[in-house]
Design a protein around this motif. Sequence first.
Motif, PDB file in Angstrom:
ATOM      1  N   THR A 175      11.569  -1.882  13.989  1.00 56.09           N
ATOM      2  CA  THR A 175      10.868  -2.991  13.364  1.00 56.09           C
ATOM      3  C   THR A 175      11.874  -4.055  12.951  1.00 56.09           C
ATOM      4  O   THR A 175      13.058  -3.942  13.221  1.00 56.09           O
ATOM      5  CB  THR A 175      10.032  -2.493  12.168  1.00 56.09           C
ATOM      6  N   THR A 176      11.394  -5.079  12.287  1.00 54.54           N
ATOM      7  CA  THR A 176      12.273  -6.127  11.779  1.00 54.54           C
ATOM      8  C   THR A 176      12.439  -5.947  10.274  1.00 54.54           C
ATOM      9  O   THR A 176      11.644  -5.250   9.623  1.00 54.54           O
ATOM     10  CB  THR A 176      11.690  -7.522  12.035  1.00 54.54           C
ATOM     11  N   LEU A 177      13.445  -6.607   9.734  1.00 54.45           N
ATOM     12  CA  LEU A 177      13.655  -6.556   8.297  1.00 54.45           C
ATOM     13  C   LEU A 177      12.452  -7.135   7.555  1.00 54.45           C
ATOM     14  O   LEU A 177      12.024  -6.598   6.533  1.00 54.45           O
ATOM     15  CB  LEU A 177      14.935  -7.308   7.911  1.00 54.45           C
ATOM     16  N   THR A 178      11.881  -8.176   8.090  1.00 55.00           N
ATOM     17  CA  THR A 178      10.695  -8.784   7.467  1.00 55.00           C
ATOM     18  C   THR A 178       9.539  -7.793   7.420  1.00 55.00           C
ATOM     19  O   THR A 178       8.891  -7.636   6.374  1.00 55.00           O
ATOM     20  CB  THR A 178      10.267 -10.051   8.241  1.00 55.00           C
ATOM     21  N   HIS A 179       9.290  -7.104   8.522  1.00 60.06           N
ATOM     22  CA  HIS A 179       8.210  -6.107   8.536  1.00 60.06           C
ATOM     23  C   HIS A 179       8.516  -4.929   7.615  1.00 60.06           C
ATOM     24  O   HIS A 179       7.620  -4.409   6.941  1.00 60.06           O
ATOM     25  CB  HIS A 179       7.938  -5.620   9.965  1.00 60.06           C
ATOM     26  N   LEU A 180       9.776  -4.509   7.580  1.00 57.74           N
ATOM     27  CA  LEU A 180      10.168  -3.427   6.670  1.00 57.74           C
ATOM     28  C   LEU A 180       9.924  -3.840   5.231  1.00 57.74           C
ATOM     29  O   LEU A 180       9.371  -3.073   4.443  1.00 57.74           O
ATOM     30  CB  LEU A 180      11.642  -3.057   6.895  1.00 57.74           C
ATOM     31  N   ASP A 181      10.329  -5.049   4.888  1.00 61.93           N
ATOM     32  CA  ASP A 181      10.105  -5.553   3.536  1.00 61.93           C
ATOM     33  C   ASP A 181       8.617  -5.576   3.197  1.00 61.93           C
ATOM     34  O   ASP A 181       8.212  -5.120   2.123  1.00 61.93           O
ATOM     35  CB  ASP A 181      10.682  -6.966   3.406  1.00 61.93           C
ATOM     36  N   HIS A 182       7.803  -6.096   4.106  1.00 59.20           N
ATOM     37  CA  HIS A 182       6.351  -6.158   3.862  1.00 59.20           C
ATOM     38  C   HIS A 182       5.767  -4.755   3.699  1.00 59.20           C
ATOM     39  O   HIS A 182       4.918  -4.530   2.818  1.00 59.20           O
ATOM     40  CB  HIS A 182       5.631  -6.901   4.985  1.00 59.20           C
ATOM     41  N   ALA A 183       6.212  -3.811   4.510  1.00 63.83           N
ATOM     42  CA  ALA A 183       5.708  -2.436   4.400  1.00 63.83           C
ATOM     43  C   ALA A 183       6.105  -1.823   3.061  1.00 63.83           C
ATOM     44  O   ALA A 183       5.299  -1.125   2.428  1.00 63.83           O
ATOM     45  CB  ALA A 183       6.242  -1.592   5.554  1.00 63.83           C
ATOM     46  N   CYS A 184       7.317  -2.071   2.620  1.00 59.84           N
ATOM     47  CA  CYS A 184       7.768  -1.540   1.333  1.00 59.84           C
ATOM     48  C   CYS A 184       6.980  -2.148   0.181  1.00 59.84           C
ATOM     49  O   CYS A 184       6.588  -1.444  -0.751  1.00 59.84           O
ATOM     50  CB  CYS A 184       9.265  -1.792   1.146  1.00 59.84           C
ATOM     51  N   ILE A 185       6.750  -3.444   0.265  1.00 62.68           N
ATOM     52  CA  ILE A 185       5.978  -4.121  -0.785  1.00 62.68           C
ATOM     53  C   ILE A 185       4.549  -3.574  -0.821  1.00 62.68           C
ATOM     54  O   ILE A 185       4.016  -3.283  -1.895  1.00 62.68           O
ATOM     55  CB  ILE A 185       5.991  -5.649  -0.575  1.00 62.68           C
ATOM     56  N   GLU A 186       3.965  -3.397   0.347  1.00 67.43           N
ATOM     57  CA  GLU A 186       2.600  -2.883   0.409  1.00 67.43           C
ATOM     58  C   GLU A 186       2.517  -1.443  -0.101  1.00 67.43           C
ATOM     59  O   GLU A 186       1.604  -1.086  -0.846  1.00 67.43           O
ATOM     60  CB  GLU A 186       2.080  -2.960   1.843  1.00 67.43           C
ATOM     61  N   ARG A 244       4.952   0.369  -1.906  1.00 64.33           N
ATOM     62  CA  ARG A 244       5.571   0.710  -3.184  1.00 64.33           C
ATOM     63  C   ARG A 244       5.638  -0.438  -4.182  1.00 64.33           C
ATOM     64  O   ARG A 244       6.099  -0.263  -5.306  1.00 64.33           O
ATOM     65  CB  ARG A 244       6.992   1.228  -2.949  1.00 64.33           C
ATOM     66  N   GLY A 245       5.262  -1.638  -3.740  1.00 62.49           N
ATOM     67  CA  GLY A 245       5.261  -2.775  -4.647  1.00 62.49           C
ATOM     68  C   GLY A 245       6.615  -3.432  -4.852  1.00 62.49           C
ATOM     69  O   GLY A 245       6.768  -4.260  -5.755  1.00 62.49           O
ATOM     70  N   HIS A 246       7.611  -3.049  -4.046  1.00 63.45           N
ATOM     71  CA  HIS A 246       8.959  -3.602  -4.188  1.00 63.45           C
ATOM     72  C   HIS A 246       9.566  -3.859  -2.820  1.00 63.45           C
ATOM     73  O   HIS A 246       9.226  -3.178  -1.847  1.00 63.45           O
ATOM     74  CB  HIS A 246       9.878  -2.635  -4.943  1.00 63.45           C
ATOM     75  N   ARG A 247      10.487  -4.804  -2.771  1.00 63.46           N
ATOM     76  CA  ARG A 247      11.199  -5.103  -1.531  1.00 63.46           C
ATOM     77  C   ARG A 247      12.080  -3.910  -1.134  1.00 63.46           C
ATOM     78  O   ARG A 247      12.463  -3.093  -1.970  1.00 63.46           O
ATOM     79  CB  ARG A 247      12.067  -6.343  -1.702  1.00 63.46           C
ATOM     80  N   ALA A 248      12.420  -3.853   0.134  1.00 62.19           N
ATOM     81  CA  ALA A 248      13.233  -2.753   0.662  1.00 62.19           C
ATOM     82  C   ALA A 248      14.569  -2.653  -0.065  1.00 62.19           C
ATOM     83  O   ALA A 248      15.013  -1.555  -0.410  1.00 62.19           O
ATOM     84  CB  ALA A 248      13.449  -2.939   2.169  1.00 62.19           C
ATOM     85  N   ILE A 249      15.211  -3.765  -0.320  1.00 65.78           N
ATOM     86  CA  ILE A 249      16.514  -3.746  -0.992  1.00 65.78           C
ATOM     87  C   ILE A 249      16.391  -3.165  -2.399  1.00 65.78           C
ATOM     88  O   ILE A 249      17.262  -2.429  -2.857  1.00 65.78           O
ATOM     89  CB  ILE A 249      17.177  -5.149  -1.013  1.00 65.78           C
ATOM     90  N   ASP A 250      15.310  -3.479  -3.084  1.00 69.32           N
ATOM     91  CA  ASP A 250      15.101  -2.952  -4.427  1.00 69.32           C
ATOM     92  C   ASP A 250      14.859  -1.441  -4.400  1.00 69.32           C
ATOM     93  O   ASP A 250      15.347  -0.709  -5.267  1.00 69.32           O
ATOM     94  CB  ASP A 250      13.931  -3.662  -5.106  1.00 69.32           C
ATOM     95  N   LEU A 251      14.110  -0.981  -3.398  1.00 66.88           N
ATOM     96  CA  LEU A 251      13.876   0.460  -3.263  1.00 66.88           C
ATOM     97  C   LEU A 251      15.172   1.192  -2.929  1.00 66.88           C
ATOM     98  O   LEU A 251      15.435   2.274  -3.464  1.00 66.88           O
ATOM     99  CB  LEU A 251      12.805   0.735  -2.208  1.00 66.88           C
ATOM    100  N   LEU A 252      15.986   0.614  -2.055  1.00 71.54           N
ATOM    101  CA  LEU A 252      17.268   1.223  -1.726  1.00 71.54           C
ATOM    102  C   LEU A 252      18.165   1.303  -2.953  1.00 71.54           C
ATOM    103  O   LEU A 252      18.782   2.338  -3.213  1.00 71.54           O
ATOM    104  CB  LEU A 252      17.963   0.439  -0.612  1.00 71.54           C
TER     105      LEU A 252
END
Length: 97
Positions: free
Chosen positions: A16-27, A29-37
Amino acid sequence: MGSCRTLADLAQDLGTTLTHLDHACIEARGHRAIDLLHELRVNRAAELLRHTDRPVPRLAQDLGYASHAHFTRAFAAATGRTPEAYRSQMRNAPPHD
């Protein structure tokens, strides 16, 4: 976590792309991928500080931080304590019943 790879690399590995990963994480878990990491790294660091004698600079390296100083700043910002102070306090705390 310790490979020092980027989130873009992770997204690519996931097909996937970073944008899609970010959107999936937000959807999910409610947070951006970087914040979850960041949260995962801090939680893992706290666990390792409580249960191992591994030197803090080695923990920083194992968890993928650029340096011991970077790890110390990130951990202190998240917990209010340096990794060394956290380890000392957790080791000297009375056991939970």
